[in-house]
Enzyme design. Structure first.
Site, mmCIF file in Angstrom:
data_model
loop_
_atom_site.group_PDB
_atom_site.id
_atom_site.type_symbol
_atom_site.label_atom_id
_atom_site.label_comp_id
_atom_site.label_asym_id
_atom_site.label_seq_id
_atom_site.Cartn_x
_atom_site.Cartn_y
_atom_site.Cartn_z
ATOM 1 N N ASP A 256 -7.885 -5.352 -0.080
ATOM 2 C CA ASP A 256 -8.369 -6.227 -1.154
ATOM 3 C C ASP A 256 -8.017 -7.691 -0.950
ATOM 4 O O ASP A 256 -8.503 -8.542 -1.683
ATOM 5 C CB ASP A 256 -7.770 -5.766 -2.493
ATOM 6 C CG ASP A 256 -8.310 -4.413 -2.884
ATOM 7 O OD1 ASP A 256 -9.533 -4.246 -2.823
ATOM 8 O OD2 ASP A 256 -7.516 -3.524 -3.226
ATOM 9 N N HIS B 141 0.858 -1.184 0.000
ATOM 10 C CA HIS B 141 0.000 0.000 0.000
ATOM 11 C C HIS B 141 0.886 1.224 0.000
ATOM 12 O O HIS B 141 1.940 1.222 0.657
ATOM 13 C CB HIS B 141 -0.908 -0.003 1.242
ATOM 14 C CG HIS B 141 -2.083 0.887 1.098
ATOM 15 N ND1 HIS B 141 -2.004 2.240 1.358
ATOM 16 C CD2 HIS B 141 -3.344 0.635 0.698
ATOM 17 C CE1 HIS B 141 -3.191 2.775 1.129
ATOM 18 N NE2 HIS B 141 -4.022 1.830 0.716
#
Ligand code: ACO
Length: 437
Positions: free
Chosen positions: A369, A312
Site C-alpha cells: 500500500d 506486514h
C-alpha cells in the site's frame, strides 16, 4: 485425521501435559513449510491452542499462493510475482489463480469473451444505485451491490458444475468493475457510462469511470498497463483477513456472491485494504505542513499513530509488491512527463524509517500500500476509491479460494474456540430486584 493430500513429515511433535505425552503429527507443504497438526488435541487432551489474531494458525491447506515473508517471496501457482508482473496481464493472472495454470491462447480468448458478455449489470440492478446517498462510501455500495448480484442469478446460488462456476466467476470479475465505476459516477452525480465491448478489461474500467456521453476518455497505453499491474499485484495474498473471511463464509456453504461481498467488507478497514488511502492522507498531511517527516516518525514511535503502508504480518523483510510498485510509479510518472510531490515525500519517509532502529528492529518495511496510491492518483482515481480498486484486483484471489474450499468438500465449518474470561455462572436477577437507576 490427516487428509490424503497432506504430506506427513518424519518429525513428530510431543506435548507433555500433566504427565501425559501427546504425539502430534507434523505436516509439510510443497515449499517445505512445517505445521504441527493439532486437529485432535482437544478431543484427546481437553485443551485448545490459544492464538489471538491467528498468527501461528494454519486454517487450511491451499495450492494457490505461496508467501515466504522472511525472504520476501510471493508466488501465484508457483510463478514468482516478478515474472508475472513483467510478462502477464490481470486477466491471465485471474485465470491462473482460479484454474491453476496459465491460460492457453484459446482459454484466454474464451475467458475474455465471457467477461465481455457479462459486463453489463441487469437494468434493475442499475436502479439500486439511486437509493444510495451521493456521499455513500463506494466500498459500502460495492459490497451491497455485489451481494445483490445473487438475486439476479438465483441459478448460481448453488454451484454444482464447473461450467456454473466459470460463469459465476466471470460475472463477478466482469461486473465488479462496472459496479465500482458506477459507485464513483453516482458519488459525482455523473451519468452512468455503459461498458464498451470493444475495450480491454482495464481500458473499459477507465472508460466507465471517466468518459462522458459526449467525450470518450482515451487513457495512454502506459496508464492501462499500470492499472493492469496494480490489479495483478493485488490479485491474491493467501490467508489474509479478507481471504480468510471469504473462506470462513464459504465454509457455511454460502454462495459465491455473498462470500466475496463479505471479503469486500473485511478489506475495507484501514489496517487492510483501507491502508492505501490512509497512506495518501498521511503524505498529504506532511506535504501540507500539518506534520513533518521526523515529527511524524516520533509520533509513530510514541505509538500515537502508525506509519501507514509499513509493516506486514507475514513479510519481515521487504514486500516484493512494494518494490515493483515503487518502480512502476516512477515509470508511469516519467511516461506522463509529470511528477508527484507525494512520491518524493514517500521516498524520503521510507528512507528515514528504514534507517531508524525502531522500524528495523521490528522488521517494518514498505508494504504493497505504500506506493500503490501514487499510481492510482496518477490515474485520477479519487482516494475514496482506493480500497475499491484493491477489491477489484483481489476478486480473482477470493474466487480462487472460494472454489478451492468449495471443491475440496472436506473443510469443516470454520468455528474457532475461545478462552472465556467473563462472569462465572450466577443466578438471574429479577427486574424488580435490580439496584441502580
Ligand atoms: N507503524 C509503526 N509501528 C508498527 C507498524 C507500523 N505500521 N506496524 C507494526 N508496528 C509495531 C507495533 O506497534 C508492534 O510494536 P511493539 O512490539 O513495540 O508493540 C510491532 O510493530 C508488531 O506489530 P503488530 O501489530 O504485532 O504486527 P501485526 O503483524 O499484527 O500487524 C499490520 C501487521 C496490521 C499490517 C501492521 O504492520 C500495521 O498496522 N501496518 C500499518 C497499516 C498497513 O499498512 N496495513 C496494510 C497491510 S498490507 C495489506 O493489508 C494489503
Amino acid at each position: 485425521m490427516l487428509k490424503d493430500n497432506d504430506k506427513v513429515s518424519t518429525k513428530t511433535a510431543y506435548l507433555i501435559l500433566d504427565g501425559t505425552t501427546y504425539e502430534l503429527p507434523v505436516i509439510v507443504g510443497s515449499e517445505n513449510e512445517h505445521a504441527i497438526d493439532i486437529r485432535n488435541l482437544r478431543q484427546e487432551s481437553g485443551h485448545i491452542t490459544y492464538d489471538p489474531g491467528y498468527g501461528n494458525t494454519g486454517s487450511c491447506d491451499s495450492a494457490i499462493t505461496f508467501v515466504n515473508g522472511e525472504e520476501g517471496a510471493l508466488h501465484y501457482r508457483g510463478y514468482p510475482i516478478e515474472e508475472i508482473a513483467k510478462n502477464g496481464s490481470f486477466i491471465e493472472t485471474a485465470w491462473l489463480l482460479i484454474f491453476g495454470e496459465l491460460p492457453t491462447k484459446g482459454q484466454r480468448q474464451r475467458f475474455r469473451k465471457l467477461l465481455t458478455e457479462n459486463e453489463l449489470l441487469h437494468e434493475d440492478l442499475r436502479h439500486h444505485f439511486e437509493g444510495f446517498p451521493s456521499n455513500g462510501h463506494p466500498m459500502a455500495i460495492l459490497s451491497a451491490v455485489v451481494n445483490s448480484m445473487g438475486c439476479y442469478d438465483p441459478d448460481l446460488l448453488d454451484i454444482e458444475t464447473k461450467q456454473e462456476f466459470v460463469l459465476a466467476s466471470a460475472k463477478v470479475i466482469s461486473k465488479v468493475r462496472t459496479i465500482a465505476a458506477w459507485a464513483y459516477r453516482k458519488s459525482k452525480g455523473l451519468p452512468f457510462m455503459y461498458p464498451d465491448p470493444e475495450l480491454s478489461y482495464c481500458k473499459n474500467f477507465l472508460h466507465m469511470m471517466f468518459s462522458e456521453p459526449y467525450r470518450l476518455y482515451e487513457p495512454s497505453p502506459e496508464e492501462v498497463r499500470a492499472l493492469s499491474l496494480f490489479f495483478t499485484l493485488h490479485a491474491d495474498h493467501e490467508q489474509n483477513c479478507s481471504c480468510s473471511t471469504v473462506r470462513m463464509v464459504q465454509s457455511t456453504e454460502a454462495n459465491l456472491f455473498a462470500s466475496v461481498s463479505a471479503g469486500i467488507c473485511a478489506l475495507w478497514g484501514r489496517l487492510h485494504g483501507g491502508a492505501n488511502s490512509a497512506v495518501i492522507h498521511m503524505l498529504e498531511d506532511i506535504r501540507d505542513g500539518k506534520e513533518d517527516i521526523k515529527g511524524y516518525l516520533e509520533k509513530v514511535k510514541r505509538k500515537e499513530t502508525r506509519l501507514m503502508g509499513f509493516g506486514h504480518r507475514i513479510y519481515k523483510s521487504f514486500d516484493p509488491r512494494a518494490r515493483i510498485l515503487q518502480q512502476a510509479a516512477h515509470d508511469l510518472l516519467d511516461a506522463k512527463g509529470s511528477d508527484d510531490e507525494l512520491l518524493e515525500i514517500a521516498m524520503e519517509l521510507s528512507q528515514e524509517a528504514q534507517s531508524d532502529e525502531y522500524f528495523t528492529s521490528r522488521s517494518l518495511y514498505p508494504n504493497v500500500d505504500f506506493y500503490s496510491g501514487i499510481i492510482l492518483r496518477s490515474l485520477n482515481i479519487p482516494v475514496d476509491m482506493f480500497p475499491v480498486m484493491f477489491a477489484i484486483g483481489r476478486m480473482p484471489g477470493w474466487i480462487a479460494h472460494w472454489y478451492e474450499a468449495h471443491k475440496s468438500g472436506v473443510d469443516k465449518i470454520h468455528r474457532p474456540r475461545q478462552i472465556y474470561v467473563g462472569e462465572r455462572r450466577r443466578p438471574y436477577v429479577l427486574f424488580d430486584e435490580r439496584n441502580g437507576k
